[in-house]
Enzyme design. Structure first.
Site, short mmCIF file in Angstrom:
data_model
loop_
_atom_site.label_atom_id
_atom_site.label_comp_id
_atom_site.label_asym_id
_atom_site.label_seq_id
_atom_site.Cartn_x
_atom_site.Cartn_y
_atom_site.Cartn_z
CG ASN A 36 -0.41 -0.06 2.49
OD1 ASN A 36 0.71 -0.52 2.67
ND2 ASN A 36 -1.13 0.42 3.49
N GLY A 60 2.83 -5.48 7.35
CA GLY A 60 1.83 -6.20 6.57
C GLY A 60 0.68 -6.63 7.45
CB SER A 61 -2.01 -9.04 6.84
OG SER A 61 -1.25 -10.19 6.55
CE LYS A 96 -3.93 -16.14 6.26
NZ LYS A 96 -4.21 -15.96 4.85
CB VAL A 97 1.75 -12.32 6.79
CG1 VAL A 97 3.22 -12.58 6.50
CG2 VAL A 97 0.89 -12.78 5.62
N GLY A 98 2.01 -11.62 9.96
CA GLY A 98 2.84 -11.25 11.11
C GLY A 98 2.88 -12.36 12.15
CD GLU A 121 5.35 -0.58 12.81
OE1 GLU A 121 4.21 -0.11 12.89
OE2 GLU A 121 6.24 -0.35 13.65
CB CYS A 124 -1.82 0.20 8.48
SG CYS A 124 -0.67 1.56 8.67
P1 NAP Z 1 0.47 -9.06 3.51
O1 NAP Z 1 -0.38 -9.90 2.65
O2 NAP Z 1 0.63 -9.44 4.93
O3 NAP Z 1 1.89 -8.99 2.79
C1 NAP Z 1 2.96 -8.22 3.31
C2 NAP Z 1 4.28 -8.76 2.79
O4 NAP Z 1 4.55 -10.02 3.40
C3 NAP Z 1 4.28 -9.02 1.29
O5 NAP Z 1 5.52 -8.67 0.76
C4 NAP Z 1 4.03 -10.52 1.23
O6 NAP Z 1 4.36 -11.12 0.00
C5 NAP Z 1 4.87 -10.97 2.39
N1 NAP Z 1 4.59 -12.33 2.89
C6 NAP Z 1 3.49 -13.09 2.68
N2 NAP Z 1 3.60 -14.28 3.31
C7 NAP Z 1 4.79 -14.30 3.92
C8 NAP Z 1 5.47 -15.24 4.74
N3 NAP Z 1 4.94 -16.41 5.04
N4 NAP Z 1 6.67 -14.93 5.22
C9 NAP Z 1 7.23 -13.72 4.97
N5 NAP Z 1 6.63 -12.77 4.19
C10 NAP Z 1 5.43 -13.04 3.68
O7 NAP Z 1 -0.06 -7.52 3.49
P2 NAP Z 1 -0.51 -6.62 2.25
O8 NAP Z 1 -1.80 -7.13 1.72
O9 NAP Z 1 0.63 -6.40 1.31
O10 NAP Z 1 -0.74 -5.22 3.01
C11 NAP Z 1 -1.91 -4.93 3.71
C12 NAP Z 1 -1.76 -5.17 5.21
O11 NAP Z 1 -0.62 -4.51 5.72
C13 NAP Z 1 -2.94 -4.61 6.00
O12 NAP Z 1 -3.33 -5.54 6.99
C14 NAP Z 1 -2.39 -3.36 6.63
O13 NAP Z 1 -3.04 -2.94 7.80
C15 NAP Z 1 -0.97 -3.74 6.89
N6 NAP Z 1 -0.11 -2.55 6.99
C16 NAP Z 1 0.37 -2.16 8.22
C17 NAP Z 1 1.13 -1.00 8.34
C18 NAP Z 1 1.68 -0.53 9.66
O14 NAP Z 1 2.62 0.28 9.66
N7 NAP Z 1 1.16 -0.97 10.80
C19 NAP Z 1 1.41 -0.23 7.20
C20 NAP Z 1 0.90 -0.65 5.98
C21 NAP Z 1 0.15 -1.81 5.88
P3 NAP Z 1 3.16 -11.76 -0.91
O15 NAP Z 1 2.30 -10.60 -1.34
O16 NAP Z 1 3.85 -12.46 -2.02
O17 NAP Z 1 2.36 -12.71 -0.07
#
Ligand code: NAP
Length: 447
Positions: A128, A206-207, A209-211, A226, A260
């Protein structure tokens, strides 16, 4: 890997898909460069980071257009992200000269406590804010002398490919190699960084779930997370309603709600509910939906058809649970029209991060608002003219940030930023990231 424009759904580029073996080779190479990066002088680190900021500035419009076509970010909002990334690298340069430790003394010893780079930082970023959230990891990591292994989201990677060229050139100019771009899928590239013993830290955005998967697998590594959240915003009985409307419209619909800290739920005091809702809905109707490349666009697409369909189903569930659409509700391919739904406090929308331009509103009394419990804890917003009420909400809310008289969307790139509970661990914001990405070494000198 093929990369698509989320608005036109046409192919716009290709990126390399790293295999697990190739990631391991990159980690080995990074490991060889660890010592050299650690010993890089302060002035070189400062010059490298300033050069990166300057080179992005020269290509500002090109970078903004890449964000518009790859991430679907409306062009005016994309320019703001580029400006913020420039600032994040400049701040990182500034802090190379501000790394401080302390000196303690006892009868026989002099103790110097100084900051050391943590080593190899695996930076995993979401789609994002592909530019500024990468800057928030790469800038502070290089500022303190780390090596960075970066996995950007494959949903919007093109701006990171261009950023990588600037970073590699800048490091090379000063005779070092300290940054590796590792494109591909998260469950291969990201996962290898998480499990690889040579990596000292994972800095993940990221999300939730992945965190959660990452923290369970990382072993003896520092991990900062984050994550997401459902950010509550409270409009109290004495709020400046026009101000609340303006800030909450921006907070709910900027970048189609894919931030986020987007407004997750708006709780409005019952005494001003009707007045607030009327103005809010009128203002939402003025938002222009469409092509991210057009100057007038306020709300562009969500990132994929899959996400748009999921949002459509979620709206239907909210309606089945008694929700009432006040405006919007339409979904056309990846365009989700700005949607406001009146719900009660237990509706699915009050518990789910939609990451879309869909905002639920709930009528409550101020006493009821203070009794709510929240699973997440990223940001919250409170609108009131009464300092005592503002302070009692700020005191009560278990969130990483409580914003008074603006929405939860507010963030400044220097402030400590991050969540509690299911919204994360650790803090970003350049100075705070530097602290996370370094450790304190005590050098004890006998007198
Ligand atoms: P995401 O699906 O969790 O993906 C984030 C990153 O993690 C991507 O590069 C993804 O690659 C990678 N990833 C996926 N599975 C993984 C694994 N098993 N091990 C290590 N890395 C892995 O999140 P998104 O859809 O890109 O972003 C939206 C989410 O991010 C929302 O929940 C939002 O709230 C959160 N976010 C938080 C902040 C904050 O600062 N708190 C800021 C921005 C966004 P792939 O796409 O290939 O799976």
């Amino acid at each position: 890997m093929d990369i698509y424009n989320p608005y036109t759904l046409k192919k716009i580029g290709e990126i390399r898909e790293f295999s697990r073996e190739e990631v391991r080779e990159a980690v080995d190479k990074a490991y060889e460069n660890k010592e050299k990066m650690k010993n890089l002088s302060v002035s070189k680190r400062y010059n490298i980071l300033l050069r990166i900021a300057n080179e992005i500035k020269k290509r500002k419009e090109e970078f903004a257009k890449l964000l518009a076509i790859d991430a679907g970010k409306p062009i005016r909002q994309a320019r703001v992200e580029v400006d913020r990334a420039i600032k994040t690298f400049r701040l990182s340069a500034f802090y190379t000269k501000e790394l401080r430790g302390e000196v303690l003394e006892d009868d026989e010893k002099l103790i110097i406590a100084k900051r050391e780079p943590i080593g190899l930082v695996g930076a995993i970023t979401p789609y994002n804010f592909p530019l500024n959230l990468s800057a928030h990891k790469i800038g502070p990591a290089l500022a303190v002398g780390n090596v960075v292994l970066h996995h950007p989201s494959p949903k919007a990677p093109l701006v990171c490919v261009e950023l990588a060229k600037i970073i590699e050139e800048s490091l090379k100019k000063y005779g070092v190699e300290g940054y590796y771009l590792l494109t591909g899928y998260g469950d291969v590239v990201g996962d290898e960084l998480v499990v690889n013993d040579k990596v000292n830290m994972i800095s993940f955005t990221g999300s939730t779930k992945v965190g959660e998967q990452i923290i369970k697998k990382a072993g003896f590594k520092k991990v900062t997370l984050e994550l997401g959240g459902v950010n509550p915003n409270f409009v109290l009985s004495d709020a400046d309603i026009d101000r609340a409307v303006e800030r909450l419209v921006k907070g709910s619909f900027l970048y189609a709600g894919q931030v986020c800290i987007s407004v997750g739920v708006i709780y409005v005091d019952e005494s001003i509910y009707d007045k607030f809702i009327k103005k809010f809905v009128e203002r939402v109707k003025t938002l222009k939906v469409g092509d991210p490349l057009k100057e007038e666009t306020d709300v562009g697409p969500v990132i994929s058809l899959e996400h748009a369909n999921w949002v459509k189903e979620l709206i239907n569930k909210a309606l089945e649970e008694g929700g009432n659409i006040l405006v919007g509700g339409k979904v056309e391919k990846t365009l989700v029209y700005p949607t406001v739904i009146e719900v009660d406090k237990d509706n699915i929308l009050c518990k789910t991060e939609t990451f879309a331009p869909v905002v639920p509103v709930v009528k409550l009394s101020e006493e009821e608002m203070l009794e709510l419990n929240f699973e997440f804890g990223l940001h919250s917003g409170v609108f009131t003219r009464d300092i005592n009420k503002a302070l009692s909400f700020a005191q009560k809310l278990e969130f990483g940030g409580v914003v008074i008289n603006d929405s939860s969307l507010y963030r400044n790139d220097s402030m400590p930023f991050g969540g509690v509970k299911k919204s994360g661990l650790g803090r970003e914001g350049v100075r705070y990231s530097i602290e996370e990405m370094s450790y304190i070494k005590s050098i004890v000198i006998s007198k």
